[in-house]
Motif scaffolding. Sequence first.
Motif, PDB file in Angstrom:
ATOM      1  N   ASP A 116      62.851 -28.038  59.355  1.00 21.30           N
ATOM      2  CA  ASP A 116      64.084 -27.392  58.912  1.00 21.30           C
ATOM      3  C   ASP A 116      63.858 -26.429  57.760  1.00 21.30           C
ATOM      4  O   ASP A 116      64.308 -25.315  57.790  1.00 21.30           O
ATOM      5  N   GLU A 117      63.178 -26.910  56.690  1.00 22.42           N
ATOM      6  CA  GLU A 117      62.843 -25.999  55.604  1.00 22.42           C
ATOM      7  C   GLU A 117      61.501 -26.386  54.990  1.00 22.42           C
ATOM      8  O   GLU A 117      61.140 -27.557  54.951  1.00 22.42           O
ATOM      9  N   PRO A 158      63.333 -15.318  52.190  1.00 26.09           N
ATOM     10  CA  PRO A 158      63.651 -16.698  51.820  1.00 26.09           C
ATOM     11  C   PRO A 158      64.134 -16.788  50.374  1.00 26.09           C
ATOM     12  O   PRO A 158      63.900 -15.881  49.569  1.00 26.09           O
ATOM     13  N   ARG A 168      61.751 -21.705  52.629  1.00 29.46           N
ATOM     14  CA  ARG A 168      61.742 -20.974  53.901  1.00 29.46           C
ATOM     15  C   ARG A 168      62.287 -21.851  55.017  1.00 29.46           C
ATOM     16  O   ARG A 168      62.146 -23.064  54.982  1.00 29.46           O
ATOM     17  N   ASP A 169      62.857 -21.196  56.019  1.00 26.44           N
ATOM     18  CA  ASP A 169      63.239 -21.912  57.237  1.00 26.44           C
ATOM     19  C   ASP A 169      61.967 -22.318  57.964  1.00 26.44           C
ATOM     20  O   ASP A 169      60.970 -21.600  57.943  1.00 26.44           O
TER      21      ASP A 169
END
Length: 75
Positions: free
Chosen positions: A65-66, A11, A59-60
Amino acid sequence: MVDVSQHEMVPEHTVLDEDELEDVLTEYDIDSTDLPKIKRTDPALPDDAEVGDVIKVVRDSRTTDEAVVYRLVVE
């Protein structure tokens, strides 16, 4: 040798500047020492990260989504 920090599975890690850090600490009403730690030797850290810096990790996430987390760089 492979640069781990540039791998697609790692990430995004960025060093917070003083203004961003102050905003984060105020928002969560904490001190930087209250944050989870990350070792300076972690290969995912940016080259300019130093002990005492706070790192923003994006991070995803499947649900939002994040996800954004913060880590304090330690020796």
